[in-house]
Design a protein around this motif. Structure first.
Motif, PDB file in Angstrom:
ATOM      1  N   GLY A  34       0.799  -1.226   0.000  1.00  0.00           N
ATOM      2  CA  GLY A  34       0.000   0.000   0.000  1.00  0.00           C
ATOM      3  C   GLY A  34       0.828   1.270   0.000  1.00  0.00           C
ATOM      4  O   GLY A  34       0.289   2.362   0.165  1.00  0.00           O
ATOM      5  N   ARG A  35       2.139   1.155  -0.178  1.00  0.00           N
ATOM      6  CA  ARG A  35       2.992   2.342  -0.219  1.00  0.00           C
ATOM      7  C   ARG A  35       3.073   2.965  -1.610  1.00  0.00           C
ATOM      8  O   ARG A  35       3.528   4.088  -1.762  1.00  0.00           O
ATOM      9  CB  ARG A  35       4.386   2.003   0.322  1.00  0.00           C
ATOM     10  N   LEU A  36       2.642   2.222  -2.613  1.00  0.00           N
ATOM     11  CA  LEU A  36       2.479   2.741  -3.976  1.00  0.00           C
ATOM     12  C   LEU A  36       1.071   2.389  -4.434  1.00  0.00           C
ATOM     13  O   LEU A  36       0.567   1.304  -4.124  1.00  0.00           O
ATOM     14  CB  LEU A  36       3.479   2.089  -4.945  1.00  0.00           C
ATOM     15  N   PRO A  37       0.432   3.278  -5.178  1.00  0.00           N
ATOM     16  CA  PRO A  37      -0.918   2.966  -5.665  1.00  0.00           C
ATOM     17  C   PRO A  37      -0.908   1.844  -6.694  1.00  0.00           C
ATOM     18  O   PRO A  37       0.030   1.718  -7.479  1.00  0.00           O
ATOM     19  CB  PRO A  37      -1.390   4.266  -6.319  1.00  0.00           C
ATOM     20  N   THR A  38      -1.965   1.063  -6.660  1.00  0.00           N
ATOM     21  CA  THR A  38      -2.150   0.059  -7.702  1.00  0.00           C
ATOM     22  C   THR A  38      -2.698   0.761  -8.947  1.00  0.00           C
ATOM     23  O   THR A  38      -3.244   1.860  -8.858  1.00  0.00           O
ATOM     24  CB  THR A  38      -3.123  -1.040  -7.246  1.00  0.00           C
ATOM     25  N   PRO A  39      -2.569   0.142 -10.115  1.00  0.00           N
ATOM     26  CA  PRO A  39      -3.087   0.785 -11.330  1.00  0.00           C
ATOM     27  C   PRO A  39      -4.615   0.916 -11.288  1.00  0.00           C
ATOM     28  O   PRO A  39      -5.298   0.091 -10.674  1.00  0.00           O
ATOM     29  CB  PRO A  39      -2.667  -0.164 -12.449  1.00  0.00           C
ATOM     30  N   PRO A  40      -5.159   1.928 -11.932  1.00  0.00           N
ATOM     31  CA  PRO A  40      -6.614   2.133 -11.923  1.00  0.00           C
ATOM     32  C   PRO A  40      -7.417   0.931 -12.429  1.00  0.00           C
ATOM     33  O   PRO A  40      -8.551   0.724 -11.982  1.00  0.00           O
ATOM     34  CB  PRO A  40      -6.813   3.351 -12.831  1.00  0.00           C
ATOM     35  N   ILE A  41      -6.867   0.127 -13.330  1.00  0.00           N
ATOM     36  CA  ILE A  41      -7.607  -1.039 -13.842  1.00  0.00           C
ATOM     37  C   ILE A  41      -7.961  -1.998 -12.706  1.00  0.00           C
ATOM     38  O   ILE A  41      -8.993  -2.661 -12.751  1.00  0.00           O
ATOM     39  CB  ILE A  41      -6.838  -1.761 -14.975  1.00  0.00           C
ATOM     40  N   ALA A  42      -7.122  -2.058 -11.663  1.00  0.00           N
ATOM     41  CA  ALA A  42      -7.420  -2.932 -10.525  1.00  0.00           C
ATOM     42  C   ALA A  42      -8.693  -2.479  -9.812  1.00  0.00           C
ATOM     43  O   ALA A  42      -9.496  -3.299  -9.377  1.00  0.00           O
ATOM     44  CB  ALA A  42      -6.240  -2.964  -9.558  1.00  0.00           C
ATOM     45  N   ALA A  43      -8.895  -1.173  -9.709  1.00  0.00           N
ATOM     46  CA  ALA A  43     -10.124  -0.654  -9.102  1.00  0.00           C
ATOM     47  C   ALA A  43     -11.310  -0.843 -10.041  1.00  0.00           C
ATOM     48  O   ALA A  43     -12.410  -1.191  -9.607  1.00  0.00           O
ATOM     49  CB  ALA A  43      -9.956   0.821  -8.750  1.00  0.00           C
ATOM     50  N   THR A  44     -11.077  -0.632 -11.324  1.00  0.00           N
ATOM     51  CA  THR A  44     -12.164  -0.760 -12.304  1.00  0.00           C
ATOM     52  C   THR A  44     -12.750  -2.166 -12.294  1.00  0.00           C
ATOM     53  O   THR A  44     -13.969  -2.343 -12.294  1.00  0.00           O
ATOM     54  CB  THR A  44     -11.652  -0.407 -13.714  1.00  0.00           C
ATOM     55  N   LEU A  45     -11.885  -3.186 -12.276  1.00  0.00           N
ATOM     56  CA  LEU A  45     -12.358  -4.572 -12.293  1.00  0.00           C
ATOM     57  C   LEU A  45     -12.423  -5.202 -10.905  1.00  0.00           C
ATOM     58  O   LEU A  45     -12.901  -6.312 -10.762  1.00  0.00           O
ATOM     59  CB  LEU A  45     -11.477  -5.424 -13.207  1.00  0.00           C
ATOM     60  N   ASP A  46     -11.926  -4.485  -9.881  1.00  0.00           N
ATOM     61  CA  ASP A  46     -11.935  -4.948  -8.494  1.00  0.00           C
ATOM     62  C   ASP A  46     -11.111  -6.224  -8.312  1.00  0.00           C
ATOM     63  O   ASP A  46     -11.595  -7.237  -7.826  1.00  0.00           O
ATOM     64  CB  ASP A  46     -13.362  -5.139  -7.989  1.00  0.00           C
ATOM     65  N   PHE A  47      -9.832  -6.161  -8.733  1.00  0.00           N
ATOM     66  CA  PHE A  47      -8.929  -7.277  -8.473  1.00  0.00           C
ATOM     67  C   PHE A  47      -7.710  -6.779  -7.702  1.00  0.00           C
ATOM     68  O   PHE A  47      -7.465  -5.582  -7.622  1.00  0.00           O
ATOM     69  CB  PHE A  47      -8.541  -8.027  -9.751  1.00  0.00           C
ATOM     70  N   THR A  48      -6.980  -7.715  -7.088  1.00  0.00           N
ATOM     71  CA  THR A  48      -5.841  -7.356  -6.258  1.00  0.00           C
ATOM     72  C   THR A  48      -4.611  -8.182  -6.624  1.00  0.00           C
ATOM     73  O   THR A  48      -4.733  -9.326  -7.066  1.00  0.00           O
ATOM     74  CB  THR A  48      -6.137  -7.573  -4.758  1.00  0.00           C
ATOM     75  N   LEU A  49      -3.454  -7.572  -6.402  1.00  0.00           N
ATOM     76  CA  LEU A  49      -2.183  -8.290  -6.462  1.00  0.00           C
ATOM     77  C   LEU A  49      -1.969  -8.835  -5.059  1.00  0.00           C
ATOM     78  O   LEU A  49      -1.839  -8.071  -4.099  1.00  0.00           O
ATOM     79  CB  LEU A  49      -1.047  -7.342  -6.874  1.00  0.00           C
ATOM     80  N   ASP A  50      -1.968 -10.156  -4.924  1.00  0.00           N
ATOM     81  CA  ASP A  50      -1.902 -10.792  -3.611  1.00  0.00           C
ATOM     82  C   ASP A  50      -0.514 -11.262  -3.231  1.00  0.00           C
ATOM     83  O   ASP A  50      -0.140 -11.230  -2.063  1.00  0.00           O
ATOM     84  CB  ASP A  50      -2.845 -11.997  -3.551  1.00  0.00           C
TER      85      ASP A  50
END
Length: 166
Positions: A34-50
């Motif tokens: 969480g120290r760098l933002p994830t790309p907007p596509i992750a929010a658009t499709l609601d997926f995460t890098l685990d």
């Protein structure tokens, strides 16, 4: 009544500017932390890098009807996005500081239908081969029971990232 979904994302230039300043593995770990933002596509499709390790990356999502195509199942573009992300980030995890990558191609094989009833799915990406200028990666999309839903291969180009200008 229509259905709605609201989401937000952070400025993508923050992460884009960080590419190349650290190793690819460090950059991805900063996103997970969480120290760098994830790309907007992750929010658009609601997926995460685990998960991420040298040569591997795992993304997950819980499919919903907002991901559906006209025939009532998850759109192939959602499969492809998850698989492309997992394969690409597996390659990124091998890069030293000063290097970046981009996908050259993506070949996807859709094996099983996904719906909201499928439950959480995981895209597991692995580097198959990495050279100085190109890499080959694969990704497997799995359901919670480990059944293979889709498979992809991706060729990636590796290149030096220009140093940021002050």
């Amino acid at each position: 009544m229509g259905r709605t979904r609201t989401y937000e994302w952070e400025d993508p230039s923050i992460t884009a500017t960080a590419v190349g300043s650290a190793s690819g593995l460090e950059l991805l770990r900063e996103m997970i932390a969480g120290r760098l933002p994830t790309p907007p596509i992750a929010a658009t499709l609601d997926f995460t890098l685990d998960e991420v390790e040298e040569g591997g990356a795992v993304f997950s999502m819980t499919p919903g009807e907002e991901h559906y195509n006209p025939i009532g199942s998850v759109h192939g573009g959602v499969y492809a996005t998850l698989l492309d992300s997992a394969a690409g980030c597996a390659v990124q995890s091998t890069l030293p500081p000063g290097m970046g990558y981009t996908s050259l191609d993506l070949t996807v094989k859709f094996l099983k239908r996904i719906t909201a009833d499928t439950g959480r799915v995981r895209a597991v990406g692995t580097v198959v081969s990495r050279g100085r200028q190109t890499a080959l990666a694969e990704a497997r999309l799995l359901d919670e029971r480990g059944r293979l839903l889709a498979h992809a291969t991706s060729s990636c180009m590796i290149f030096p990232v220009p140093a940021p200008t002050p």
